[in-house]
Design a protein around this motif. Structure first.
Motif, PDB file in Angstrom:
ATOM      1  N   ASN A 128      -2.745   3.651  -3.646  1.00 44.51           N
ATOM      2  CA  ASN A 128      -3.523   2.599  -3.008  1.00 44.51           C
ATOM      3  C   ASN A 128      -4.490   1.937  -3.974  1.00 44.51           C
ATOM      4  OD1 ASN A 128      -2.473   2.559  -0.361  1.00 44.51           O
ATOM      5  ND2 ASN A 128      -3.501   4.490   0.071  1.00 44.51           N
ATOM      6  N   PRO A 156       0.834  -1.209   0.000  1.00 48.44           N
ATOM      7  CA  PRO A 156       0.000   0.000   0.000  1.00 48.44           C
ATOM      8  C   PRO A 156       0.868   1.257   0.000  1.00 48.44           C
ATOM      9  CG  PRO A 156      -0.761  -1.564   1.646  1.00 48.44           C
ATOM     10  CD  PRO A 156       0.547  -2.081   1.135  1.00 48.44           C
ATOM     11  N   LEU A 166      -6.432   4.735   1.270  1.00 49.05           N
ATOM     12  CA  LEU A 166      -6.670   3.437   1.903  1.00 49.05           C
ATOM     13  C   LEU A 166      -6.252   3.512   3.366  1.00 49.05           C
ATOM     14  CD1 LEU A 166      -7.403   0.413   1.204  1.00 49.05           C
ATOM     15  CD2 LEU A 166      -4.944   0.042   1.084  1.00 49.05           C
TER      16      LEU A 166
END
Length: 707
Positions: free
Chosen positions: A354, A347, A434
């Motif tokens: 993301n 990530p 995210l």
């Protein structure tokens, strides 16, 4: 540092100097090649450009000079045929100069191309025995190295008509395919700076060490790599006292020597420790480019055995050397990275990063679900069948572990609902960041066959002696296929973010059945997996036909990883190897039973019978109860053993008369294996009641606790 073998031991201070000292690596090339030649070679290595013959001559001469300075007298094209091990044919550098002198020469032609006899390597019907011509071609993307006074040049291996006869050629093809498809995805995210995407692998290698003198007394270990007989020892791994325990001095000396030999070859040997089973250990390297990691793992296995012999040890790489304790695996830590240093399975810090991570993640999920059969095929072997699903390794059912946090995030994306561990806010891929989650928010799941571990997937189904080329060919290809499908959709999107959001949501919804975060060893999971429609291909014979299933033929030919002919040849080879290994094991059992175990039983029974008769002459019948009871039990074992051996001999004849390879493999699985179990049961029981000095070979206690 003490050196009991009186060899030169590398000091800690000199490790950086020793590391890669036997490799014609980038540092050596930059130092020894003219600048223009170096640039041309680097372009070949990085972009796959062809190399001009005049440049090849310059490179070859520099290689030869460097190798000779290092003590090399020969060169070889080092390749990886379908045997699963490496092959090499050595030629010296000498060239005659007049009638009485020689000079050391090595040409660009010799560097670029070789011609070993291909007729004796497995070809699965690609070649007739009389069609001997085969070619090795230099792989410039892998560094040459010196081993045993020989300059080794990594090469691919193909037939006269161009079919791949090795494991490296399709691996290189698969790396090109995933590079192409991953770049398509990155361009959609506005990334124009990345010019290369590589998969990387760090293969953890498990192995056993036993005393070489004891090893040489076991015909089954010598011929089969595993014990075909052996009663359970009084102590196994019940106390869990070996895992990460203090390493014994003799083993530590071996590990130190092994590290030094690997470091010289530029292999990033990093971690070493005791494994779960007694006499079991592990070596783990730092990850590397998949092509180099494959070369390095083949070298690692070879050098492990070689160094063991120097220390009076035998290194066992079979998946299941001993019944009743853990076997050995190889954890394939696989990831995708760019040449700009970005891990595409990690990530990021922005919405776009993301969204990109989630797209690559869901591509892997979709790939594993749709091609679970191929992943099972990639680890299939007669030896690994003993290990998979034995409460020491993942079952034959393929599933993915993501951890609770990431699974909840995917669930939230699928449903469009708030993620429970942050403020109530709908997750819109590419719009919101995210939620950050540390790599260790979820405990590791050691039972999962395919586990996400923060920025990589750990494929844990591989057996210890398996070439990692096969599993990584599959991984690269199936993920490339899904990226290709994703790119086809997104390149036509009217609204990229909207289409991306829907694509990720739809993929999660359709393929979430493959995600399982629980105990893969449990019987409940077997039942649940069946309910989900997941495959449970328990044996190699069950799994291998999937290799040539229509959908898989289409996959490999679409991406030009294999031709249809190459696929069918590999299916034939894998089935043949399965049958031949079981045939050798069964014949070895027959040989050991007839020539060692039955004579030992007879000899010990004779001793007891004589003792009983002598006692009976002096005293009452009860005085010889022990002898009488043991003789009766041994007689039962001997009769059962002999009958089982005779039946197995008949079964082996039937197996070898079966012309269809698939039917033969199924016969070995269904009939011969059960016959081998019967033979072993009688022999192992006899071992438990036979005096140790009469048993014909070292037992499990000897082998597992002698170091």
């Amino acid at each position: 540092m003490n050196d009991p073998l009186n060899r030169n031991v590398v000091s800690a201070q000199s490790i950086p100097e020793v590391f890669g000292s036997m490799v014609f690596n980038d540092h050596v090339m930059r130092e020894r090649l003219p600048k223009d030649t170096y640039k041309a070679l680097k372009k070949t290595m990085e972009l796959g450009k062809s190399l001009d013959r005049t440049i090849a001559n310059v490179v070859a001469n520099a290689m030869k000079d460097w190798a000779v300075e290092k003590g090399a007298t020969h060169f070889t094209h080092w390749f990886q045929p379908m045997t699963g091990i490496t092959a090499e044919k050595h030629d010296s550098f000498i060239s005659p100069e007049g009638d009485t002198a020689v000079i050391m020469e090595f040409s660009g032609k010799e560097l670029v191309k070789g011609e070993p006899d291909a007729s004796s390597f497995p070809s699965g019907g690609l070649r007739a025995t009389f069609e001997a011509r085969g070619y090795t071609a230099w792989d410039p993307s892998a560094y040459a190295f010196i081993k045993d006074h020989t300059l080794c040049i990594p090469t691919v291996f193909c037939s006269y008509s161009g079919e791949a006869l090795d494991k490296k050629t399709p691996l290189l093809r698969s790396m090109e395919v995933i590079n192409k498809q991953a770049l398509r995805i990155l361009r959609l995210f506005g990334n124009t700076g990345t010019t290369r995407v590589n998969t990387t692998v760090g293969p953890e290698q498990e192995y056993f060490l036993v005393d070489d003198k004891l090893y040489r007394q076991r015909e089954d270990l010598i011929l089969c790599g595993r014990t075909l007989f052996g009663a359970k020892p009084p102590k196994g791994q019940e106390l869990e006292d070996h895992y990460f325990g203090v390493i014994k001095p003799r083993v530590m000396d071996y590990m130190a020597d092994l590290d030094q030999e690997l470091w010289k070859l530029g292999i990033f040997a990093k971690t070493e420790h005791n494994e779960v089973a007694p006499a079991q250990h592990e070596l783990a390297p730092i990850f590397n480019n998949t092509n180099l990691a494959t070369d390095h793992n083949q070298l690692t296995m070879e050098i492990m055995k070689k160094v063991a012999r120097r220390h009076g040890l035998a290194c066992l790489l079979h998946e299941k050397p001993f019944e009743g304790i853990n076997g050995s695996g190889k954890h394939n830590n696989w990831s995708i990275s760019t040449n700009t240093g970005v891990n595409l399975l990690e990530p990021g810090d922005s919405p776009r990063e993301n969204a990109q991570f989630l797209l690559f993640l869901t591509a892997v999920i979709k790939a594993v679900d749709e091609y679970q059969d191929l992943l099972r095929v990639s680890v299939a072997s007669a030896g690994n069948d003993h290990r998979l699903g034995a409460n020491e390794a993942p079952p034959a059912i393929v599933s993915i572990f993501l951890g609770d946090d990431l699974t909840e995030i995917l669930d939230a994306i699928e449903s469009g609902s708030p993620y429970s561990k942050r403020d109530a806010e709908e997750l819109k891929v590419g719009v919101h960041i995210l939620p950050r989650f540390p790599k260790d928010t979820t405990d590791r799941n050691r039972t999962s066959p395919f586990a996400f571990t923060g920025n990589k997937f750990e494929f844990r189904m591989l057996g210890s002696d398996l070439s990692i080329a096969g599993p990584n060919i599959i991984l690269n290809t199936i993920v490339a296929e899904e990226l290709s499908q994703f790119a086809d959709v997104l390149e036509k999107a009217a609204d990229f973010n909207t289409e991306l959001q829907e694509l990720i949501r739809k993929t999660i919804s359709e393929h979430k059945r493959i995600i399982f975060n629980g105990n893969n060893y449990s019987e409940e999971w077997v039942q649940e997996a069946e309910r989900r429609g997941l495959l449970n291909l328990k044996t190699t014979a069950d799994a291998l036909p999937s290799f040539i299933a229509p959908k898989n033929l289409e996959l490999f030919t679409k991406h030009k990883i294999f031709t249809t002919t190459e696929l069918h040849s590999r299916y034939e080879i894998l089935m043949e190897v399965y049958c031949k290994k079981l045939h050798i094991e069964a014949l070895t059992m027959v040989d050991m039973a007839r020539k060692q175990i039955l004579p030992a039983i007879a000899k010990y029974s004779s001793l007891l019978t004589k003792s009983a008769l002598e006692k009976k002459q002096l005293t009452c019948d009860n005085a010889c109860a022990y002898e009488v009871e043991i003789v009766k039990e041994l007689s039962t074992d001997a009769t059962g053993l002999l009958d089982s051996v005779r039946k197995m001999e008949t079964d082996l004849e039937r197996a070898e008369n079966e012309s269809d390879i698939t039917a033969r493999a199924m016969f070995y699985k269904d009939t011969v294996l059960s016959g081998m179990a019967a033979v072993r049961s009688y022999a192992d029981h006899a071992e438990t009641i036979t005096a140790k000095e009469y048993w014909p070979f070292p037992n499990y206690t000897d082998l597992l606790y002698s170091l």
